[in-house]
Design an enzyme around this catalytic site. Structure first.
Site, PDB file in Angstrom:
ATOM      1  N   GLY A   1     -49.300  30.265 -31.510  1.00 62.73           N
ATOM      2  CA  GLY A   1     -50.441  31.023 -30.998  1.00 62.73           C
ATOM      3  C   GLY A   1     -50.038  32.166 -30.058  1.00 62.73           C
ATOM      4  O   GLY A   1     -49.030  32.846 -30.278  1.00 62.73           O
TER       5      GLY A   1
ATOM      6  N   ASN B   1     -48.874  29.106 -20.239  1.00 62.04           N
ATOM      7  CA  ASN B   1     -49.753  29.433 -21.372  1.00 62.04           C
ATOM      8  C   ASN B   1     -50.332  28.192 -22.044  1.00 62.04           C
ATOM      9  O   ASN B   1     -51.387  28.269 -22.677  1.00 62.04           O
ATOM     10  CB  ASN B   1     -48.927  30.256 -22.384  1.00 62.04           C
ATOM     11  CG  ASN B   1     -49.583  30.325 -23.737  1.00 62.04           C
ATOM     12  OD1 ASN B   1     -50.552  31.069 -23.931  1.00 62.04           O
ATOM     13  ND2 ASN B   1     -49.108  29.534 -24.691  1.00 62.04           N
ATOM     14  N   ALA B   2     -49.656  27.034 -21.904  1.00 60.23           N
ATOM     15  CA  ALA B   2     -50.077  25.839 -22.654  1.00 60.23           C
ATOM     16  C   ALA B   2     -51.525  25.492 -22.339  1.00 60.23           C
ATOM     17  O   ALA B   2     -51.912  25.431 -21.175  1.00 60.23           O
ATOM     18  CB  ALA B   2     -49.175  24.661 -22.316  1.00 60.23           C
TER      19      ALA B   2
ATOM     20  N   TYR C   1     -63.146  23.071 -20.105  1.00 58.14           N
ATOM     21  CA  TYR C   1     -62.238  24.214 -20.278  1.00 58.14           C
ATOM     22  C   TYR C   1     -62.581  25.343 -19.293  1.00 58.14           C
ATOM     23  O   TYR C   1     -61.699  25.919 -18.659  1.00 58.14           O
ATOM     24  CB  TYR C   1     -62.365  24.687 -21.728  1.00 58.14           C
ATOM     25  CG  TYR C   1     -61.400  25.743 -22.185  1.00 58.14           C
ATOM     26  CD1 TYR C   1     -60.161  25.394 -22.721  1.00 58.14           C
ATOM     27  CD2 TYR C   1     -61.731  27.098 -22.121  1.00 58.14           C
ATOM     28  CE1 TYR C   1     -59.287  26.370 -23.176  1.00 58.14           C
ATOM     29  CE2 TYR C   1     -60.861  28.071 -22.570  1.00 58.14           C
ATOM     30  CZ  TYR C   1     -59.631  27.708 -23.102  1.00 58.14           C
ATOM     31  OH  TYR C   1     -58.763  28.673 -23.559  1.00 58.14           O
TER      32      TYR C   1
ATOM     33  N   LYS D   1     -60.016  26.669 -16.463  1.00 62.68           N
ATOM     34  CA  LYS D   1     -59.552  28.057 -16.525  1.00 62.68           C
ATOM     35  C   LYS D   1     -60.002  28.853 -15.292  1.00 62.68           C
ATOM     36  O   LYS D   1     -59.289  29.741 -14.827  1.00 62.68           O
ATOM     37  CB  LYS D   1     -60.041  28.721 -17.819  1.00 62.68           C
ATOM     38  CG  LYS D   1     -59.383  28.145 -19.079  1.00 62.68           C
ATOM     39  CD  LYS D   1     -57.893  28.439 -19.120  1.00 62.68           C
ATOM     40  CE  LYS D   1     -57.248  28.042 -20.428  1.00 62.68           C
ATOM     41  NZ  LYS D   1     -55.803  28.359 -20.482  1.00 62.68           N
TER      42      LYS D   1
HETATM   43  N1  CAA Z   1     -75.720  28.624 -26.610  1.00 62.40           N
HETATM   44  C1  CAA Z   1     -76.845  27.870 -26.682  1.00 62.40           C
HETATM   45  N2  CAA Z   1     -76.981  26.859 -27.553  1.00 62.40           N
HETATM   46  C2  CAA Z   1     -75.941  26.599 -28.366  1.00 62.40           C
HETATM   47  C3  CAA Z   1     -74.744  27.351 -28.315  1.00 62.40           C
HETATM   48  C4  CAA Z   1     -74.675  28.407 -27.406  1.00 62.40           C
HETATM   49  N3  CAA Z   1     -73.569  29.175 -27.298  1.00 62.40           N
HETATM   50  N4  CAA Z   1     -73.901  26.849 -29.243  1.00 62.40           N
HETATM   51  C5  CAA Z   1     -74.531  25.825 -29.836  1.00 62.40           C
HETATM   52  N5  CAA Z   1     -75.763  25.687 -29.315  1.00 62.40           N
HETATM   53  C6  CAA Z   1     -76.788  24.712 -29.674  1.00 62.40           C
HETATM   54  C7  CAA Z   1     -76.907  24.530 -31.179  1.00 62.40           C
HETATM   55  O1  CAA Z   1     -77.775  25.497 -31.714  1.00 62.40           O
HETATM   56  C8  CAA Z   1     -77.474  23.143 -31.284  1.00 62.40           C
HETATM   57  O2  CAA Z   1     -78.827  23.169 -30.955  1.00 62.40           O
HETATM   58  P1  CAA Z   1     -79.899  22.229 -31.727  1.00 62.40           P
HETATM   59  O3  CAA Z   1     -79.498  20.829 -31.380  1.00 62.40           O
HETATM   60  O4  CAA Z   1     -81.227  22.635 -31.159  1.00 62.40           O
HETATM   61  O5  CAA Z   1     -79.726  22.570 -33.160  1.00 62.40           O
HETATM   62  C9  CAA Z   1     -76.736  22.457 -30.134  1.00 62.40           C
HETATM   63  O6  CAA Z   1     -76.381  23.447 -29.182  1.00 62.40           O
HETATM   64  C10 CAA Z   1     -75.394  21.901 -30.609  1.00 62.40           C
HETATM   65  O7  CAA Z   1     -75.600  20.621 -30.706  1.00 62.40           O
HETATM   66  P2  CAA Z   1     -74.704  19.767 -31.694  1.00 62.40           P
HETATM   67  O8  CAA Z   1     -75.154  18.366 -31.539  1.00 62.40           O
HETATM   68  O9  CAA Z   1     -74.662  20.377 -33.048  1.00 62.40           O
HETATM   69  O10 CAA Z   1     -73.271  19.939 -31.022  1.00 62.40           O
HETATM   70  P3  CAA Z   1     -71.938  19.321 -31.516  1.00 62.40           P
HETATM   71  O11 CAA Z   1     -71.693  18.064 -30.780  1.00 62.40           O
HETATM   72  O12 CAA Z   1     -71.884  19.281 -33.004  1.00 62.40           O
HETATM   73  O13 CAA Z   1     -70.902  20.399 -30.980  1.00 62.40           O
HETATM   74  C11 CAA Z   1     -69.716  22.441 -30.921  1.00 62.40           C
HETATM   75  C12 CAA Z   1     -70.881  21.678 -31.527  1.00 62.40           C
HETATM   76  C13 CAA Z   1     -68.379  21.758 -31.205  1.00 62.40           C
HETATM   77  C14 CAA Z   1     -69.834  22.574 -29.447  1.00 62.40           C
HETATM   78  C15 CAA Z   1     -69.767  23.824 -31.577  1.00 62.40           C
HETATM   79  O14 CAA Z   1     -71.000  24.419 -31.212  1.00 62.40           O
HETATM   80  C16 CAA Z   1     -68.650  24.740 -31.163  1.00 62.40           C
HETATM   81  O15 CAA Z   1     -67.496  24.566 -31.546  1.00 62.40           O
HETATM   82  N6  CAA Z   1     -68.985  25.752 -30.368  1.00 62.40           N
HETATM   83  C17 CAA Z   1     -67.997  26.752 -29.979  1.00 62.40           C
HETATM   84  C18 CAA Z   1     -67.612  26.598 -28.556  1.00 62.40           C
HETATM   85  C19 CAA Z   1     -66.597  27.666 -28.236  1.00 62.40           C
HETATM   86  O16 CAA Z   1     -66.866  28.858 -28.272  1.00 62.40           O
HETATM   87  N7  CAA Z   1     -65.375  27.263 -27.922  1.00 62.40           N
HETATM   88  C20 CAA Z   1     -64.335  28.199 -27.671  1.00 62.40           C
HETATM   89  C21 CAA Z   1     -63.109  27.751 -28.377  1.00 62.40           C
HETATM   90  S1  CAA Z   1     -61.836  28.984 -28.399  1.00 62.40           S
HETATM   91  C22 CAA Z   1     -61.243  28.993 -26.830  1.00 62.40           C
HETATM   92  O17 CAA Z   1     -61.624  28.243 -25.979  1.00 62.40           O
HETATM   93  C23 CAA Z   1     -60.165  30.008 -26.543  1.00 62.40           C
HETATM   94  C24 CAA Z   1     -60.579  30.922 -25.459  1.00 62.40           C
HETATM   95  O18 CAA Z   1     -60.043  30.821 -24.367  1.00 62.40           O
HETATM   96  C25 CAA Z   1     -61.550  31.978 -25.733  1.00 62.40           C
END
Ligand code: CAA
Length: 240
Positions: A13, A82-83, A147, A151
């Site tokens: 990465g 970085n980890a 996270y 961070k």
């Molecule tokens: N804002 C508001 N609501 C949100 C949302 C957001 N950003 N994202 C999801 N939701 C809502 C969904 O619409 C859903 O609502 P409903 O229940 O009304 O449909 C609810 O929240 C999600 O509930 P779930 O039960 O489906 O959630 P889940 O347990 O399946 O988890 C998740 C889903 C894994 C969190 C998934 O949404 C996800 O992966 N999100 C991304 C999070 C993200 O951006 N992570 C960053 C990773 S990269 C990184 O971290 C590197 C870096 O430094 C940038």
């Protein structure tokens, strides 16, 4: 003699791009990894960069791993923390393990790596500590209380330690990458990823090499008046 740089999580990465850029810039580089032996071996074969396996969440493993690198290569001049890992879940579903794993790796890991290296940097009156934080430590992110907290903690750590290192010739800075096209970001469900890209003014994910360039600058002698800062590289997604 070339400077020695250590990059945690440095074989994959963003870390891999940082390790390669440092090597290309004339540093002697060591990279740590936590579990994927095969990826690390391939990385060493491809780049000639030595890799060392330990878990940054384990203080004793950090202390003995760092001693081993210092006896193999020499004293560490540049440390890139970085980890990092994600264990995303909305707070009402987040387990204690998801919280603790992220805090131990992403925040304790920075202490565990920096603490054993710090006295030597103070004695030698030179050092560069570069902590890879995240846009999500600045703005918060749905499903990332763990996270985002860790961070944001890395930024506070950076600002405090920068004050302690300033008179000893050590700079301590943080970089906050936005969403970069790595395995970590590609693991986010496609629909959500598309909605994230739509929030990035430059209209794309970042490249790991774009973060590596920030590291090269902060590691250089030219950056000696810059300490305690947070360098934000996120395509304009969050402006601070
Ligand atoms: N804002 C508001 N609501 C949100 C949302 C957001 N950003 N994202 C999801 N939701 C809502 C969904 O619409 C859903 O609502 P409903 O229940 O009304 O449909 C609810 O929240 C999600 O509930 P779930 O039960 O489906 O959630 P889940 O347990 O399946 O988890 C998740 C889903 C894994 C969190 C998934 O949404 C996800 O992966 N999100 C991304 C999070 C993200 O951006 N992570 C960053 C990773 S990269 C990184 O971290 C590197 C870096 O430094 C940038």
């Amino acid at each position: 003699m070339s400077r020695i740089a250590l990059v945690t999580g440095g074989s994959r990465g963003i870390g891999a791009a940082i390790s390669k850029a440092l090597k290309a810039g004339g540093y002697t580089v060591a990279a740590t990894f936590s579990s994927n032996d095969q990826k690390a071996e391939e990385f060493t074969e491809e780049t000639g960069i030595k890799t060392y396996r330990w878990d940054v969440a384990d203080y004793d493993a950090c202390a003995s791993g760092i001693s081993k690198i210092e006896s193999d290569l020499g004293f560490i001049d540049v440390l890139v923390n970085n980890a990092g890992i994600t264990r995303d879940a909305p707070f009402h579903k987040m387990t204690r393990d998801q919280w603790t794993d992220v805090m131990r790796t992403n925040l304790d890991g920075v202490f565990n790596m920096t603490h054993p290296i710090w006295p030597g940097m103070r004695n030698r009156k030179f050092g560069r500590i570069i902590n890879i934080s995240s846009i999500n430590g600045q703005k918060g992110q749905f499903a990332q209380t763990n996270y985002s907290a860790a961070k944001a903690g890395d930024i506070g750590f950076t600002k405090a330690l920068a004050q302690e290192g300033a008179r000893a010739g050590i700079t301590v800075n943080a970089i906050c990458p936005g969403y970069i096209a790595t395995e970590m970001v590609m693991a986010v469900p496609e629909k959500i990823r598309d909605s994230i890209v739509a929030q990035i003014p430059v209209g794309r994910l970042g490249q790991a090499s774009e973060i590596a360039r920030c590291v090269m600058f902060l590691a250089s002698d030219e950056a000696s008046f810059i300490t305690g800062t947070t360098l934000t590289a996120n395509g304009g997604q969050y402006m601070v």
